[in-house]
Design an enzyme around this catalytic site. Structure first.
Site, short mmCIF file in Angstrom:
data_model
loop_
_atom_site.label_atom_id
_atom_site.label_comp_id
_atom_site.label_asym_id
_atom_site.label_seq_id
_atom_site.Cartn_x
_atom_site.Cartn_y
_atom_site.Cartn_z
N ASP A 148 0.85 -1.19 0.00
CA ASP A 148 0.00 0.00 0.00
C ASP A 148 0.88 1.24 0.00
O ASP A 148 1.53 1.54 1.00
CB ASP A 148 -0.92 -0.02 1.23
CG ASP A 148 -1.97 1.08 1.16
OD1 ASP A 148 -1.79 2.04 0.39
OD2 ASP A 148 -2.98 0.98 1.87
N ASP A 171 -1.68 5.98 -6.33
CA ASP A 171 -2.06 5.04 -5.28
C ASP A 171 -2.10 3.62 -5.82
O ASP A 171 -2.54 3.38 -6.94
CB ASP A 171 -3.44 5.44 -4.74
CG ASP A 171 -3.92 4.51 -3.64
OD1 ASP A 171 -3.13 4.20 -2.73
OD2 ASP A 171 -5.10 4.08 -3.68
#
Ligand SMILES: *[C@@H]1O[C@H](CO)[C@@H](O)[C@H](O)[C@H]1NC(C)=O
Ligand SMILES: *[C@@H]1O[C@H](CO)[C@@H](O)[C@H](O)[C@H]1NC(C)=O
Ligand SMILES: *[C@@H]1O[C@H](CO)[C@@H](O)[C@H](O)[C@H]1NC(C)=O
Length: 440
Positions: A118, A320
Protein backbone atom coordinates in the site's frame (compact mmCIF):
# COMPACT_ATOMS: atom_id res chain seq x y z
CA UNK A 1 -29.96 3.69 -27.05
CA UNK A 2 -29.35 2.81 -23.43
CA UNK A 3 -28.76 -0.86 -22.72
CA UNK A 4 -31.66 -2.55 -20.96
CA UNK A 5 -30.88 -3.21 -17.31
CA UNK A 6 -30.68 -7.00 -17.58
CA UNK A 7 -28.33 -6.85 -20.54
CA UNK A 8 -26.26 -4.25 -18.77
CA UNK A 9 -26.05 -6.42 -15.68
CA UNK A 10 -25.03 -9.39 -17.79
CA UNK A 11 -22.34 -7.39 -19.56
CA UNK A 12 -21.19 -6.12 -16.21
CA UNK A 13 -20.66 -9.69 -15.09
CA UNK A 14 -18.89 -10.54 -18.30
CA UNK A 15 -16.83 -7.39 -18.42
CA UNK A 16 -13.22 -7.95 -19.34
CA UNK A 17 -11.19 -10.45 -19.72
CA UNK A 18 -9.58 -12.99 -21.90
CA UNK A 19 -8.04 -15.78 -19.93
CA UNK A 20 -4.31 -15.97 -20.31
CA UNK A 21 -2.60 -19.34 -20.31
CA UNK A 22 0.81 -20.45 -19.23
CA UNK A 23 2.41 -23.70 -18.14
CA UNK A 24 4.01 -22.76 -14.87
CA UNK A 25 2.73 -19.31 -14.44
CA UNK A 26 3.20 -18.49 -10.79
CA UNK A 27 6.61 -17.08 -9.92
CA UNK A 28 6.98 -16.99 -6.17
CA UNK A 29 10.60 -16.08 -6.34
CA UNK A 30 12.39 -14.23 -9.03
CA UNK A 31 15.37 -15.43 -10.99
CA UNK A 32 16.55 -11.85 -10.87
CA UNK A 33 17.58 -11.06 -7.32
CA UNK A 34 16.74 -7.41 -7.62
CA UNK A 35 13.07 -8.19 -8.26
CA UNK A 36 10.27 -9.32 -6.00
CA UNK A 37 7.27 -10.85 -7.73
CA UNK A 38 4.04 -8.90 -7.15
CA UNK A 39 0.91 -11.00 -7.26
CA UNK A 40 -2.61 -9.79 -7.77
CA UNK A 41 -4.53 -10.68 -4.63
CA UNK A 42 -7.34 -12.26 -6.68
CA UNK A 43 -5.20 -13.50 -9.54
CA UNK A 44 -4.54 -17.14 -10.34
CA UNK A 45 -1.23 -17.12 -8.46
CA UNK A 46 -2.60 -15.62 -5.30
CA UNK A 47 -2.83 -17.79 -2.20
CA UNK A 48 -6.15 -16.08 -1.41
CA UNK A 49 -9.56 -17.31 -2.57
CA UNK A 50 -8.32 -18.72 -5.88
CA UNK A 51 -11.01 -17.55 -8.27
CA UNK A 52 -12.52 -19.51 -11.11
CA UNK A 53 -11.67 -18.00 -14.45
CA UNK A 54 -15.27 -17.06 -15.14
CA UNK A 55 -15.63 -15.19 -11.88
CA UNK A 56 -12.62 -12.98 -12.39
CA UNK A 57 -14.60 -10.26 -14.13
CA UNK A 58 -17.01 -10.23 -11.27
CA UNK A 59 -14.04 -9.89 -8.95
CA UNK A 60 -12.72 -6.86 -10.83
CA UNK A 61 -16.13 -5.23 -10.71
CA UNK A 62 -16.46 -5.93 -7.01
CA UNK A 63 -13.03 -4.52 -6.38
CA UNK A 64 -13.85 -1.37 -8.31
CA UNK A 65 -17.06 -1.14 -6.30
CA UNK A 66 -14.87 -0.82 -3.21
CA UNK A 67 -13.13 2.25 -4.64
CA UNK A 68 -15.55 4.74 -3.09
CA UNK A 69 -14.66 3.34 0.34
CA UNK A 70 -10.98 3.65 -0.54
CA UNK A 71 -11.53 7.25 -1.67
CA UNK A 72 -13.39 8.03 1.53
CA UNK A 73 -10.50 6.56 3.44
CA UNK A 74 -7.86 8.47 1.47
CA UNK A 75 -9.89 11.65 1.92
CA UNK A 76 -9.93 11.06 5.66
CA UNK A 77 -6.14 10.77 5.49
CA UNK A 78 -5.73 14.08 3.73
CA UNK A 79 -7.86 15.98 6.21
CA UNK A 80 -5.52 18.22 8.18
CA UNK A 81 -6.40 16.56 11.46
CA UNK A 82 -5.62 12.97 12.20
CA UNK A 83 -8.21 10.47 11.04
CA UNK A 84 -10.87 9.68 13.53
CA UNK A 85 -12.53 6.35 13.90
CA UNK A 86 -14.90 5.40 11.14
CA UNK A 87 -18.13 3.41 11.44
CA UNK A 88 -17.40 -0.29 11.51
CA UNK A 89 -19.28 -2.63 9.22
CA UNK A 90 -19.95 -6.06 10.57
CA UNK A 91 -18.89 -9.16 8.70
CA UNK A 92 -15.28 -10.19 8.42
CA UNK A 93 -15.36 -11.94 5.06
CA UNK A 94 -16.12 -8.99 2.79
CA UNK A 95 -13.84 -8.45 -0.17
CA UNK A 96 -10.59 -6.89 0.87
CA UNK A 97 -9.14 -3.72 -0.47
CA UNK A 98 -5.55 -3.92 -1.56
CA UNK A 99 -4.80 -5.49 -4.82
CA UNK A 100 -1.19 -6.60 -4.93
CA UNK A 101 0.61 -8.85 -2.53
CA UNK A 102 4.26 -9.62 -1.99
CA UNK A 103 5.69 -12.74 -0.39
CA UNK A 104 7.78 -12.08 2.71
CA UNK A 105 9.12 -14.05 5.64
CA UNK A 106 8.79 -12.59 9.08
CA UNK A 107 10.66 -13.71 12.20
CA UNK A 108 13.36 -16.32 12.87
CA UNK A 109 12.88 -18.88 11.48
CA UNK A 110 10.92 -17.02 8.79
CA UNK A 111 7.15 -17.40 8.69
CA UNK A 112 5.69 -17.00 5.21
CA UNK A 113 3.17 -14.17 4.81
CA UNK A 114 1.59 -12.59 1.73
CA UNK A 115 1.35 -8.92 2.54
CA UNK A 116 -0.60 -6.32 0.60
CA UNK A 117 1.44 -3.40 -0.72
CA UNK A 118 0.00 0.00 0.00
CA UNK A 119 1.71 3.14 -1.25
CA UNK A 120 -0.62 5.35 0.78
CA UNK A 121 0.27 3.88 4.17
CA UNK A 122 3.47 3.85 6.15
CA UNK A 123 3.10 1.18 8.76
CA UNK A 124 3.33 -2.55 8.31
CA UNK A 125 1.05 -4.84 10.27
CA UNK A 126 0.25 -8.53 10.37
CA UNK A 127 -2.37 -10.60 12.17
CA UNK A 128 -0.79 -12.31 15.16
CA UNK A 129 -1.69 -15.49 16.99
CA UNK A 130 -4.49 -15.03 19.45
CA UNK A 131 -6.03 -12.29 17.26
CA UNK A 132 -9.79 -11.81 17.43
CA UNK A 133 -11.43 -11.61 14.01
CA UNK A 134 -8.33 -12.40 11.93
CA UNK A 135 -8.14 -14.95 9.12
CA UNK A 136 -6.54 -18.32 9.83
CA UNK A 137 -3.02 -17.48 8.66
CA UNK A 138 -1.36 -15.55 11.40
CA UNK A 139 2.14 -14.75 12.52
CA UNK A 140 3.19 -16.54 15.73
CA UNK A 141 5.50 -14.25 17.69
CA UNK A 142 6.14 -16.90 20.32
CA UNK A 143 8.04 -19.13 17.89
CA UNK A 144 10.30 -16.37 16.59
CA UNK A 145 13.60 -15.97 18.42
CA UNK A 146 14.02 -12.40 17.17
CA UNK A 147 10.58 -11.03 18.05
CA UNK A 148 10.10 -8.33 20.66
CA UNK A 149 7.38 -5.83 21.40
CA UNK A 150 8.34 -2.17 21.60
CA UNK A 151 7.81 -0.18 24.76
CA UNK A 152 5.31 2.65 24.72
CA UNK A 153 8.05 5.13 25.59
CA UNK A 154 9.85 4.57 22.27
CA UNK A 155 9.69 7.29 19.59
CA UNK A 156 8.21 4.76 17.15
CA UNK A 157 5.20 4.54 19.40
CA UNK A 158 4.52 8.24 18.84
CA UNK A 159 4.81 7.68 15.09
CA UNK A 160 1.98 5.15 15.14
CA UNK A 161 -0.04 7.38 17.50
CA UNK A 162 0.15 4.79 20.25
CA UNK A 163 -2.28 4.82 23.11
CA UNK A 164 -0.99 6.56 26.21
CA UNK A 165 1.55 4.92 28.49
CA UNK A 166 0.68 4.01 32.05
CA UNK A 167 1.94 6.52 34.62
CA UNK A 168 4.33 4.01 36.15
CA UNK A 169 6.18 0.96 34.93
CA UNK A 170 6.71 -0.25 31.39
CA UNK A 171 4.06 -1.26 28.90
CA UNK A 172 4.08 -2.46 25.30
CA UNK A 173 3.10 0.13 22.68
CA UNK A 174 -0.53 -0.46 21.77
CA UNK A 175 -2.17 1.40 18.92
CA UNK A 176 -5.48 1.44 17.15
CA UNK A 177 -5.87 2.24 13.47
CA UNK A 178 -8.69 2.54 10.98
CA UNK A 179 -8.27 1.12 7.51
CA UNK A 180 -10.08 0.95 4.22
CA UNK A 181 -13.00 3.13 5.18
CA UNK A 182 -14.91 0.48 7.10
CA UNK A 183 -12.44 -1.37 9.28
CA UNK A 184 -10.14 -0.92 12.23
CA UNK A 185 -7.78 -2.96 14.32
CA UNK A 186 -5.76 -2.80 17.49
CA UNK A 187 -2.13 -3.91 17.52
CA UNK A 188 1.03 -4.12 19.56
CA UNK A 189 3.98 -2.32 18.01
CA UNK A 190 6.71 -4.93 17.66
CA UNK A 191 9.87 -5.63 15.79
CA UNK A 192 11.32 -8.66 14.11
CA UNK A 193 13.37 -9.66 11.06
CA UNK A 194 11.65 -9.01 7.76
CA UNK A 195 12.94 -11.11 4.91
CA UNK A 196 12.28 -9.65 1.47
CA UNK A 197 14.33 -12.06 -0.59
CA UNK A 198 17.25 -11.64 -0.87
CA UNK A 199 17.42 -8.98 1.83
CA UNK A 200 16.83 -9.25 5.56
CA UNK A 201 15.81 -6.18 7.50
CA UNK A 202 16.52 -6.81 11.17
CA UNK A 203 14.32 -5.20 13.83
CA UNK A 204 11.62 -4.17 11.40
CA UNK A 205 8.91 -2.30 13.29
CA UNK A 206 5.36 -3.44 12.57
CA UNK A 207 2.03 -3.81 14.31
CA UNK A 208 1.16 -7.26 15.62
CA UNK A 209 -2.62 -7.24 15.29
CA UNK A 210 -4.64 -8.37 18.32
CA UNK A 211 -8.17 -7.63 17.12
CA UNK A 212 -9.92 -6.64 13.89
CA UNK A 213 -13.33 -5.18 13.13
CA UNK A 214 -14.69 -4.84 9.60
CA UNK A 215 -13.81 -6.60 6.38
CA UNK A 216 -11.11 -4.50 4.74
CA UNK A 217 -8.02 -5.44 6.68
CA UNK A 218 -5.80 -7.55 4.38
CA UNK A 219 -5.85 -11.19 5.56
CA UNK A 220 -2.07 -11.60 5.95
CA UNK A 221 -1.19 -8.03 6.68
CA UNK A 222 0.01 -4.95 4.90
CA UNK A 223 3.36 -3.49 3.99
CA UNK A 224 3.29 0.30 3.90
CA UNK A 225 5.31 1.85 1.07
CA UNK A 226 4.47 5.46 1.91
CA UNK A 227 6.93 8.26 2.53
CA UNK A 228 6.62 8.59 6.30
CA UNK A 229 9.09 7.45 8.99
CA UNK A 230 7.56 4.00 9.61
CA UNK A 231 7.41 2.91 5.98
CA UNK A 232 9.51 0.19 4.36
CA UNK A 233 11.57 2.79 2.54
CA UNK A 234 12.32 4.76 5.70
CA UNK A 235 13.05 1.70 7.82
CA UNK A 236 15.35 0.17 5.22
CA UNK A 237 17.51 3.32 5.25
CA UNK A 238 20.69 3.03 3.22
CA UNK A 239 19.90 -0.52 2.07
CA UNK A 240 17.58 0.81 -0.64
CA UNK A 241 18.62 4.47 -0.59
CA UNK A 242 15.03 5.63 -0.70
CA UNK A 243 14.35 4.09 -4.11
CA UNK A 244 11.78 1.57 -5.22
CA UNK A 245 9.66 0.86 -8.25
CA UNK A 246 6.86 -1.42 -9.22
CA UNK A 247 5.31 -2.62 -12.43
CA UNK A 248 1.73 -3.82 -12.18
CA UNK A 249 0.71 -6.67 -14.45
CA UNK A 250 -2.07 -6.25 -16.96
CA UNK A 251 -5.54 -6.98 -15.61
CA UNK A 252 -6.00 -9.20 -18.63
CA UNK A 253 -3.17 -11.56 -17.79
CA UNK A 254 -3.89 -12.36 -14.24
CA UNK A 255 -1.84 -15.56 -14.12
CA UNK A 256 1.21 -13.42 -14.21
CA UNK A 257 2.98 -11.34 -11.70
CA UNK A 258 4.42 -7.89 -11.87
CA UNK A 259 7.50 -6.93 -9.98
CA UNK A 260 8.83 -4.67 -7.31
CA UNK A 261 12.43 -3.50 -7.33
CA UNK A 262 13.95 -2.14 -4.17
CA UNK A 263 17.05 0.03 -4.32
CA UNK A 264 19.11 1.32 -7.24
CA UNK A 265 19.85 -2.00 -8.95
CA UNK A 266 17.86 -2.64 -12.10
CA UNK A 267 15.97 0.64 -12.13
CA UNK A 268 15.37 2.15 -15.57
CA UNK A 269 18.11 4.54 -16.64
CA UNK A 270 15.99 6.59 -18.99
CA UNK A 271 12.77 7.59 -17.40
CA UNK A 272 10.62 10.70 -17.49
CA UNK A 273 10.04 12.18 -14.07
CA UNK A 274 7.86 14.68 -12.26
CA UNK A 275 8.51 16.17 -8.81
CA UNK A 276 6.87 14.56 -5.81
CA UNK A 277 5.08 17.12 -3.67
CA UNK A 278 5.16 16.92 0.10
CA UNK A 279 2.09 17.44 2.23
CA UNK A 280 3.30 17.94 5.81
CA UNK A 281 -0.14 16.98 7.11
CA UNK A 282 0.02 13.66 5.32
CA UNK A 283 3.65 12.75 4.77
CA UNK A 284 2.85 9.24 3.59
CA UNK A 285 0.98 10.18 0.40
CA UNK A 286 2.68 10.52 -2.98
CA UNK A 287 1.36 13.78 -4.40
CA UNK A 288 2.28 14.84 -7.93
CA UNK A 289 1.43 18.02 -9.82
CA UNK A 290 -1.18 17.07 -12.39
CA UNK A 291 -1.49 20.26 -14.42
CA UNK A 292 -3.87 19.24 -17.19
CA UNK A 293 -5.52 16.42 -19.10
CA UNK A 294 -5.80 16.03 -22.86
CA UNK A 295 -8.33 13.90 -24.67
CA UNK A 296 -7.02 13.27 -28.15
CA UNK A 297 -5.50 16.60 -29.16
CA UNK A 298 -7.85 18.64 -27.02
CA UNK A 299 -6.63 20.04 -23.73
CA UNK A 300 -9.70 19.73 -21.50
CA UNK A 301 -10.61 23.21 -20.23
CA UNK A 302 -10.36 23.00 -16.44
CA UNK A 303 -10.10 25.72 -13.83
CA UNK A 304 -6.53 25.46 -12.46
CA UNK A 305 -7.79 25.35 -8.87
CA UNK A 306 -9.52 22.02 -9.58
CA UNK A 307 -6.11 20.40 -9.96
CA UNK A 308 -4.00 22.59 -7.67
CA UNK A 309 -2.07 21.08 -4.79
CA UNK A 310 -3.13 22.49 -1.43
CA UNK A 311 -1.54 20.90 1.64
CA UNK A 312 -4.11 22.50 3.92
CA UNK A 313 -7.20 21.02 2.31
CA UNK A 314 -5.37 17.95 0.98
CA UNK A 315 -6.41 18.87 -2.58
CA UNK A 316 -4.32 17.65 -5.48
CA UNK A 317 -3.42 14.37 -7.12
CA UNK A 318 -1.87 11.26 -5.63
CA UNK A 319 -0.66 8.03 -7.16
CA UNK A 320 -2.06 5.04 -5.28
CA UNK A 321 -1.66 1.28 -5.42
CA UNK A 322 -4.90 0.44 -3.62
CA UNK A 323 -7.57 2.07 -5.82
CA UNK A 324 -8.73 0.13 -8.88
CA UNK A 325 -10.09 2.81 -11.26
CA UNK A 326 -8.71 6.36 -11.48
CA UNK A 327 -11.04 8.86 -9.86
CA UNK A 328 -11.14 12.57 -10.51
CA UNK A 329 -13.04 15.22 -8.59
CA UNK A 330 -16.44 15.58 -10.23
CA UNK A 331 -15.88 18.71 -12.40
CA UNK A 332 -12.57 17.31 -13.70
CA UNK A 333 -14.11 13.96 -14.54
CA UNK A 334 -17.08 15.64 -16.22
CA UNK A 335 -14.70 17.69 -18.38
CA UNK A 336 -12.74 14.62 -19.47
CA UNK A 337 -15.83 12.53 -20.09
CA UNK A 338 -17.64 15.19 -22.10
CA UNK A 339 -14.66 15.69 -24.38
CA UNK A 340 -14.21 11.92 -24.72
CA UNK A 341 -17.87 11.47 -25.65
CA UNK A 342 -17.59 14.24 -28.23
CA UNK A 343 -14.84 12.34 -30.03
CA UNK A 344 -16.48 8.90 -29.92
CA UNK A 345 -18.76 7.79 -32.70
CA UNK A 346 -22.12 6.28 -31.93
CA UNK A 347 -24.35 6.11 -28.91
CA UNK A 348 -23.08 6.38 -25.36
CA UNK A 349 -24.40 3.98 -22.75
CA UNK A 350 -23.44 3.24 -19.17
CA UNK A 351 -22.41 0.08 -17.36
CA UNK A 352 -22.03 -0.10 -13.60
CA UNK A 353 -19.60 2.56 -12.41
CA UNK A 354 -18.75 3.43 -16.01
CA UNK A 355 -20.85 6.10 -17.64
CA UNK A 356 -19.12 6.37 -21.00
CA UNK A 357 -19.51 3.10 -22.90
CA UNK A 358 -19.85 2.59 -26.61
CA UNK A 359 -19.89 -0.13 -29.24
CA UNK A 360 -16.40 -1.54 -29.31
CA UNK A 361 -16.32 -1.52 -33.11
CA UNK A 362 -15.79 2.21 -32.61
CA UNK A 363 -12.62 1.53 -30.59
CA UNK A 364 -10.48 3.01 -33.32
CA UNK A 365 -12.11 6.38 -32.81
CA UNK A 366 -11.39 6.33 -29.06
CA UNK A 367 -9.05 9.20 -28.28
CA UNK A 368 -5.95 8.75 -26.14
CA UNK A 369 -6.02 10.32 -22.70
CA UNK A 370 -2.83 12.15 -21.74
CA UNK A 371 -2.09 13.19 -18.20
CA UNK A 372 0.14 16.27 -18.06
CA UNK A 373 2.37 16.53 -15.03
CA UNK A 374 5.07 19.07 -14.30
CA UNK A 375 7.92 17.97 -16.58
CA UNK A 376 6.24 14.78 -17.81
CA UNK A 377 3.35 13.77 -20.05
CA UNK A 378 1.83 10.34 -19.65
CA UNK A 379 -0.12 9.25 -22.71
CA UNK A 380 -2.12 6.31 -21.41
CA UNK A 381 -1.99 3.14 -23.48
CA UNK A 382 -5.48 2.14 -24.69
CA UNK A 383 -5.37 -0.88 -22.37
CA UNK A 384 -5.12 1.59 -19.48
CA UNK A 385 -7.95 3.75 -20.78
CA UNK A 386 -10.72 1.38 -21.84
CA UNK A 387 -12.29 -1.63 -20.21
CA UNK A 388 -13.98 -4.19 -22.49
CA UNK A 389 -16.83 -6.59 -21.96
CA UNK A 390 -15.80 -10.23 -22.34
CA UNK A 391 -17.79 -10.54 -25.54
CA UNK A 392 -15.76 -7.62 -26.78
CA UNK A 393 -18.86 -5.78 -27.92
CA UNK A 394 -18.78 -2.90 -25.47
CA UNK A 395 -15.92 -0.68 -24.35
CA UNK A 396 -16.03 1.85 -21.53
CA UNK A 397 -13.86 4.72 -20.43
CA UNK A 398 -12.30 3.14 -17.33
CA UNK A 399 -12.33 6.16 -15.05
CA UNK A 400 -14.93 7.71 -12.80
CA UNK A 401 -15.74 10.64 -10.58
CA UNK A 402 -14.82 10.60 -6.90
CA UNK A 403 -17.79 9.60 -4.75
CA UNK A 404 -20.07 12.54 -4.07
CA UNK A 405 -20.73 11.66 -0.45
CA UNK A 406 -17.27 12.73 0.67
CA UNK A 407 -15.98 16.26 0.58
CA UNK A 408 -13.63 15.08 -2.08
CA UNK A 409 -10.75 17.24 -3.20
CA UNK A 410 -8.40 14.45 -4.16
CA UNK A 411 -7.67 12.99 -7.59
CA UNK A 412 -6.36 9.43 -7.38
CA UNK A 413 -4.39 7.73 -10.15
CA UNK A 414 -5.21 4.06 -9.72
CA UNK A 415 -4.10 0.55 -10.70
CA UNK A 416 -5.89 0.14 -13.99
CA UNK A 417 -4.19 3.25 -15.32
CA UNK A 418 -0.79 1.99 -14.08
CA UNK A 419 -0.75 -1.40 -15.84
CA UNK A 420 2.41 -2.19 -17.76
CA UNK A 421 4.19 0.92 -16.59
CA UNK A 422 7.19 1.01 -14.29
CA UNK A 423 6.50 3.55 -11.59
CA UNK A 424 9.69 4.68 -9.88
CA UNK A 425 9.63 6.38 -6.49
CA UNK A 426 12.86 8.30 -5.98
CA UNK A 427 12.65 9.84 -2.54
CA UNK A 428 16.14 11.37 -2.20
CA UNK A 429 15.49 13.34 -5.39
CA UNK A 430 11.79 13.76 -4.55
CA UNK A 431 10.55 12.64 -7.91
CA UNK A 432 8.34 10.06 -9.50
CA UNK A 433 9.30 8.42 -12.78
CA UNK A 434 7.15 6.54 -15.27
CA UNK A 435 8.37 4.35 -18.11
CA UNK A 436 6.59 1.90 -20.40
CA UNK A 437 7.40 -1.72 -19.60
CA UNK A 438 5.78 -5.06 -20.27
CA UNK A 439 5.34 -6.28 -16.70
CA UNK A 440 4.13 -9.81 -17.22
C1 LIG B 1 2.33 -19.99 20.44
O1 LIG B 1 1.06 -19.37 20.62
C2 LIG B 1 0.00 -20.09 20.04
C3 LIG B 1 -1.26 -19.25 20.16
O2 LIG B 1 -1.31 -18.52 21.34
C4 LIG B 1 -0.12 -21.44 20.76
O3 LIG B 1 -1.18 -22.16 20.16
C5 LIG B 1 1.17 -22.19 20.58
O4 LIG B 1 1.12 -23.40 21.30
C6 LIG B 1 2.34 -21.36 21.08
N1 LIG B 1 3.58 -22.05 20.74
C7 LIG B 1 4.62 -22.08 21.58
C8 LIG B 1 5.83 -22.80 21.07
O5 LIG B 1 4.59 -21.56 22.66
C1 LIG C 1 -8.77 0.22 20.60
O1 LIG C 1 -9.34 -0.96 20.06
C2 LIG C 1 -9.79 -1.87 21.04
C3 LIG C 1 -10.22 -3.15 20.35
O2 LIG C 1 -11.03 -2.89 19.25
C4 LIG C 1 -10.93 -1.22 21.83
O3 LIG C 1 -11.38 -2.10 22.85
C5 LIG C 1 -10.41 0.06 22.49
O4 LIG C 1 -11.47 0.73 23.12
C6 LIG C 1 -9.78 0.97 21.42
N1 LIG C 1 -9.18 2.10 22.13
C7 LIG C 1 -9.27 3.36 21.68
C8 LIG C 1 -8.61 4.41 22.55
O5 LIG C 1 -9.86 3.65 20.68
C1 LIG D 1 1.93 22.89 -10.50
O1 LIG D 1 2.01 23.32 -11.84
C2 LIG D 1 1.44 24.58 -12.06
C3 LIG D 1 1.42 24.83 -13.57
O2 LIG D 1 2.70 24.70 -14.11
C4 LIG D 1 2.23 25.63 -11.30
O3 LIG D 1 1.66 26.90 -11.49
C5 LIG D 1 2.21 25.26 -9.82
O4 LIG D 1 3.04 26.16 -9.11
C6 LIG D 1 2.70 23.86 -9.61
N1 LIG D 1 2.48 23.49 -8.23
C7 LIG D 1 3.43 23.00 -7.46
C8 LIG D 1 3.06 22.73 -6.06
O5 LIG D 1 4.54 22.75 -7.87
Amino acid sequence: MALPTAAAAFLLLCLLISTAQADSPCPFTSSDNSELPLLHIYGKCSPFHPPKAESWTDTVIQMAAKDPARLTYLSSLVAAKKPTSVPIASGQQALNIGNYVVRVKLGTPGQLMYMVLDTSNDEAWVPCSGCTGCSSTVFSPNVSSTYASLDCSMTECGQVRGLSCPATGTSPCLFNQSYGGDSSFSATLSHDSLNLAPDVLPNYAFGCINAISGGSVPPQGLLGLGRGPMSLISQSGSLYNGLFSYCLPSFKSYYFSGSMKLGQVGQPKNIKTTPLLRNPHRPSLYYVNLTGISVGRVLVPLAPELLAFDPNTGAGTIIDSGTVITRFVQPVYTGIRDEFRKQIEGTISSLGAFDTCFTATNDASAPAVTLHFTGMDLKLPMENTLIHSSSGSVACLAMAAAPSNVNSVLNVIANLQQQNLRILFDLPNSRLGIARELCN
